[in-house]
Design an enzyme around this catalytic site. Structure first.
Site, PDB file in Angstrom:
ATOM      1  N   GLN A 208       0.811  -1.204   0.000  1.00  0.00           N
ATOM      2  CA  GLN A 208       0.000   0.000   0.000  1.00  0.00           C
ATOM      3  C   GLN A 208       0.851   1.263   0.000  1.00  0.00           C
ATOM      4  OE1 GLN A 208      -2.563  -2.103   3.356  1.00  0.00           O
ATOM      5  NE2 GLN A 208      -3.343  -0.049   3.020  1.00  0.00           N
ATOM      6  N   PHE A 239      -6.025  -4.123   3.492  1.00  0.00           N
ATOM      7  CA  PHE A 239      -6.703  -3.734   4.740  1.00  0.00           C
ATOM      8  C   PHE A 239      -5.767  -3.111   5.769  1.00  0.00           C
ATOM      9  CE2 PHE A 239      -8.626  -7.821   3.220  1.00  0.00           C
ATOM     10  CZ  PHE A 239      -9.732  -7.256   2.595  1.00  0.00           C
ATOM     11  N   GLU A 243       0.607  -1.856   4.537  1.00  0.00           N
ATOM     12  CA  GLU A 243       1.060  -0.471   4.632  1.00  0.00           C
ATOM     13  C   GLU A 243       2.512  -0.426   5.078  1.00  0.00           C
ATOM     14  OE1 GLU A 243      -0.038   3.815   6.748  1.00  0.00           O
ATOM     15  OE2 GLU A 243      -1.458   2.145   6.857  1.00  0.00           O
ATOM     16  N   ARG A 321      -5.669   7.477  17.379  1.00  0.00           N
ATOM     17  CA  ARG A 321      -6.971   7.473  16.707  1.00  0.00           C
ATOM     18  C   ARG A 321      -8.026   6.779  17.566  1.00  0.00           C
ATOM     19  NH1 ARG A 321      -9.505   8.315  11.466  1.00  0.00           N
ATOM     20  NH2 ARG A 321      -7.609   9.142  10.525  1.00  0.00           N
ATOM     21  N   ALA A 521      -6.009   5.416   5.465  1.00  0.00           N
ATOM     22  CA  ALA A 521      -6.817   6.457   6.100  1.00  0.00           C
ATOM     23  C   ALA A 521      -8.050   6.804   5.284  1.00  0.00           C
ATOM     24  CB  ALA A 521      -5.979   7.717   6.357  1.00  0.00           C
ATOM     25  N   GLU A 722     -12.950   2.838   5.327  1.00  0.00           N
ATOM     26  CA  GLU A 722     -12.925   2.391   6.716  1.00  0.00           C
ATOM     27  C   GLU A 722     -14.238   2.561   7.491  1.00  0.00           C
ATOM     28  OE1 GLU A 722      -8.507   3.057   8.350  1.00  0.00           O
ATOM     29  OE2 GLU A 722      -9.305   4.778   7.262  1.00  0.00           O
TER      30      GLU A 722
END
Length: 775
Positions: A208, A239, A243, A321, A521, A722
């Site tokens: 990603q 998912f 990343e 977060r 994000a 998301e």
């Protein structure tokens, strides 16, 4: 053309649905993934040798038998890395290959290159490694006792929660746990590295974050970023699991390709993949809440604790977060949120759809269910009593909520899903059914859109118009099945007024669009769509200027549309315009760039505007529980979700359904289990249960909210990747209500942890009956 910034209040219509740009290739088996690329005859296949200890000093490592094994070409250790032994995204604490110490079971120790994948795997098992075991913190309790943290404990607060708790007419304490989750992408971790001339290297990676892989590989090999090209055409799911985690595998392939001068491929076995790669962060939650007789929250002290694994990875931002989303849709007048980030000797937890948001959101929804149970009220009424509203619209981190559509969405869904009538019917059913119990819940979602690390909110694009009128688009977004390619293609097609088939999206490459952020994000279409819009608009402006000069008309008299291009009295096809512009020496290529405006966050103070806007949603879920076995079934789900003015309704609805079912899996079936030595026991499809077709609700309705973004995003759309994941919290809330129906007179919340496996449901039933009887 696409309007970037309509006047306030202007109506922007949702775009028509189009199939995923690779749908025809997916269903016919022609879509090429990294493992489908042709292998040259001199390809080397790789496998890691892995640690069998969770925490130990490496005393010796005898790899002679590995080197002598059939088919083995070479074996590499940390000593063979020419540059930085580091594949970490931020903290430089994730080595490619362990040196003196291992910090988690399954950590990479050495790398085998062989003529076949099977030969490499067999050889890797022949290593003789001697360890000196060290104290290992496997559990949160062990890490807490050792004061093992990845960073200092964080605090976000408003008002005086302690004083407000002391004066509240009602107070309650509670605690529960939620587990992690494996990404279980269909395509596992994989990378192919091919040496190029003059020391350069080309990598095809299932990642990603191509730019991060590029930079880490360059540092590892002692090269510049210009020497390394990373390419991604598509991923078979990610998912968040690709990343940061993809860098390990890409760097390994690059090391071998650089050292041998031969192409190298690392295709990770599913078991190794699950053992070696990070998961969603599990959380322990404890709280004390003060409230009044109507269920208004007056004070909240919330403690969030997460075992983050053996390295930092992205855990600070993920846990941040969780704090951001501990309010969800609710105003918390006096609140203290404390976040503990533990360092454990397990594989480091990492990004996963929602990035900590689901954990924070589940905490507040659980608290509201608890308050409702203690008051004997319908949980929906308690939720409604606490929604953000005028005069109660500032988050605990100081951001003003200006786009609050949650009350209207909840009201519409409540009516359309017949929540009140179904609640009464379920109460009647439960009173007459001693074994099967049903539960119904409506929960909302408010999810902030933007990277909370501000500088990541940027994207680039490259658009070429060819002389025949065809258009090629490249941007920094990566396609993992979510449909970002077709959405960006639609944006460019709208700018030029051409059919979507005119647009060809090419593989994401670091030598075309540099220095991009991860596709994460939920911002892929927001950022890259606007960057592509800006690139296409630059070319269009050149064409308008050329046509107005050529046909002696005003620029406003040049229009692009489905019927072609009108320039004064002249009408041309887009292909004719492109050819004439090329002959007229007009540049038909442009880069585009976009940076999200009006966002800033002070992490030290935990104050600011970390999000550009919020996406909203709401879901009603109905479940049935067998109180003898603990098994459950999700019977029906009704969803109303906000995607602004949708860029592609079909794609968005697919994301909503997929996100919901994946969230349902996290909260019901997907259980990660480690033993006392830090070994992952649930490391294959045989021991780890993701949702299947039979777990999908028999009745699932999805409707899109008929609104648009208040912020000038691309076509006033909103992100969709998301937010739908958290709609599945309604399933967990409904399961709590079904379990509570075993003893309806008890005014307490069942002690149910997530995931709600049959074992945990049975334990919650027993605990509820015991606690309710004692009360």
């Amino acid at each position: 053309m696409a309007e970037r910034d309509p006047e306030p209040g202007a109506v922007v219509l949702a775009k028509p649905s189009h199939p995923h740009e690779s749908a025809h290739l997916h269903v016919t088996g022609q879509a090429r993934y990294t493992d489908d690329l042709a292998e040259p005859g001199d390809m080397l296949h790789l496998c890691f040798g892995q640690s069998t200890e969770a925490h130990a000093r490496i005393v010796s490592m005898d790899l002679e038998a590995v080197r002598e094994a059939p088919g083995v070409h070479s074996v590499y250790t940390a000593a063979d890395i020419p540059g930085a032994n580091d594949v970490a995204p931020v903290a430089h604490d994730d080595p490619l290959l362990a040196e003196d110490e291992v910090v988690s079971h399954g950590q990479a120790l050495f790398l085998v290159a062989a003529t076949s994948r099977d030969a490499a795997r067999r050889a890797a098992r022949l290593a003789k490694v001697e360890y000196e075991p060290l104290d290992a913190a496997i559990t949160s309790a062990q890490a807490r006792a050792a004061n093992s943290l990845i960073e200092p404990t964080q605090r976000m607060a408003r008002g005086d929660a302690g004083a407000a708790l002391a004066s509240a007419p009602h107070r309650a304490k509670g605690a529960f746990e939620m587990g992690g989750q494996d990404h279980f992408y269909l395509e596992g971790q994989i990378a192919v590295a091919t040496p190029d001339e003059d020391g350069a290297i080309h990598i095809v990676s299932s990642t990603q974050h191509p730019s991060e892989v590029q930079h880490l590989v360059a540092h590892m090999l002692g090269l510049t970023s210009a020497d390394v090209t990373v390419e991604v055409r598509r991923m078979g799911g990610a998912f968040g699991g690709k990343e940061t985690q993809a860098a390990l595998f890409a760097a390994a392939a690059a090391l071998v390709a650089a050292r041998t001068g031969r192409p190298a491929k690392l295709r990770c076995d599913r078991d190794d993949d699950m053992v070696m790669t990070g998961k969603r962060h599990p959380f322990e939650v404890a709280y004390e809440v003060g409230y009044d007789e109507e269920g208004h929250l007056l004070a909240l002290s919330l403690f969030l604790s997460s075992p983050c694994g053996a390295s930092v990875d992205l855990s600070p931002a993920i846990n941040d977060r969780a704090m951001f989303h501990a309010d969800n849709c609710y105003y918390l007048p006096d609140v203290e949120i404390v976040s503990e980030r533990l360092k454990t000797n397990t594989v480091s937890a990492t990004a996963f759809r929602g990035f900590g948001g689901p954990q924070g959101m589940l905490a507040i929804e659980r608290i509201l269910d608890d308050v409702a149970a203690r008051l004997g009220r319908d949980p929906l009424e308690v939720r409604l009593a606490n929604l953000y509203a005028a005069g109660r619209s500032e988050t605990p981190y100081g951001m003003e909520i200006k786009d609050n559509i949650a009350p209207e969405m909840i009201a519409r869904l409540r009516e359309n899903a017949r929540y009140d009538a179904r609640s009464k019917a379920i109460a009647t059913f439960n009173a007459q059914s001693p074994i099967l119990k049903r539960g119904l819940a409506l929960t909302p979602v408010k999810f902030g859109i933007s990277f909370t690390t501000t500088h990541l909110n940027q994207a680039g694009a490259l658009v070429h118009v060819y002389a025949d009128g065809s258009i090629q688009v490249n941007h920094g977004g990566t396609e993992m099945g979510q449909g970002v390619y077709v959405k960006v293609a639609q944006v460019v097609a709208d700018v030029f007024g051409v059919p979507l088939g005119t647009i060809r999206c090419t593989a994401t490459r670091t030598d075309k669009v540099p220095n991009t952020s991860a596709t994460a994000a939920s911002s892929g279409a927001d950022l890259n769509g606007m960057a592509a819009f800006n690139a296409a608009s630059t070319i269009k402006a050149r064409l308008v200027d050329f046509l107005s000069r050529t046909y002696a008309c005003a620029p406003e008299d040049v229009t692009f549309g489905a019927d072609g291009v009108q320039a004064g009295a002249a009408r041309l096809t887009f292909g004719e315009v492109a050819r004439r512009a090329q002959i007229g020496r007009v540049s038909l290529s442009s880069t585009g760039f976009y940076a999200t405006p009006d966002i800033a966050y002070d992490r030290a103070a935990h104050k600011g505007r970390p999000f550009y806007y919020f996406s909203y949603g709401a879901a009603v879920s109905e479940v049935a529980v067998d109180t003898l076995t603990g098994e459950h079934k999700v019977l029906a789900v009704d969803i109303l979700h906000d995607v602004g003015a949708s860029l592609n309704p079909a794609i968005d609805k697919g994301q909503i359904e997929g996100g919901f079912v994946q969230g349902q899996g996290w909260l019901t079936t997907e259980e990660l289990v480690w033993d006392a030595k830090g070994r992952l026991l649930t490391h294959s499809p045989a021991t780890y249960k993701i949702p299947t077709a039979s777990d999908r609700p028999k009745r699932l309705t999805i409707e899109l909210w008929d609104g648009q973004n208040v912020e000038p995003t691309i076509n006033r759309s909103k992100a969709v990747g998301e937010p739908p994941f958290m709609l599945a919290i309604s399933v967990f809330s409904a399961l709590n209500r079904a379990v509570a129906a075993c003893l309806p007179e008890a005014r307490c919340l069942p002690p149910l942890d997530a995931p709600a496996t049959p074992e945990k449901v049975l334990a919650a039933i027993a605990g509820h009956r015991k606690e309710g009887t004692q009360a």
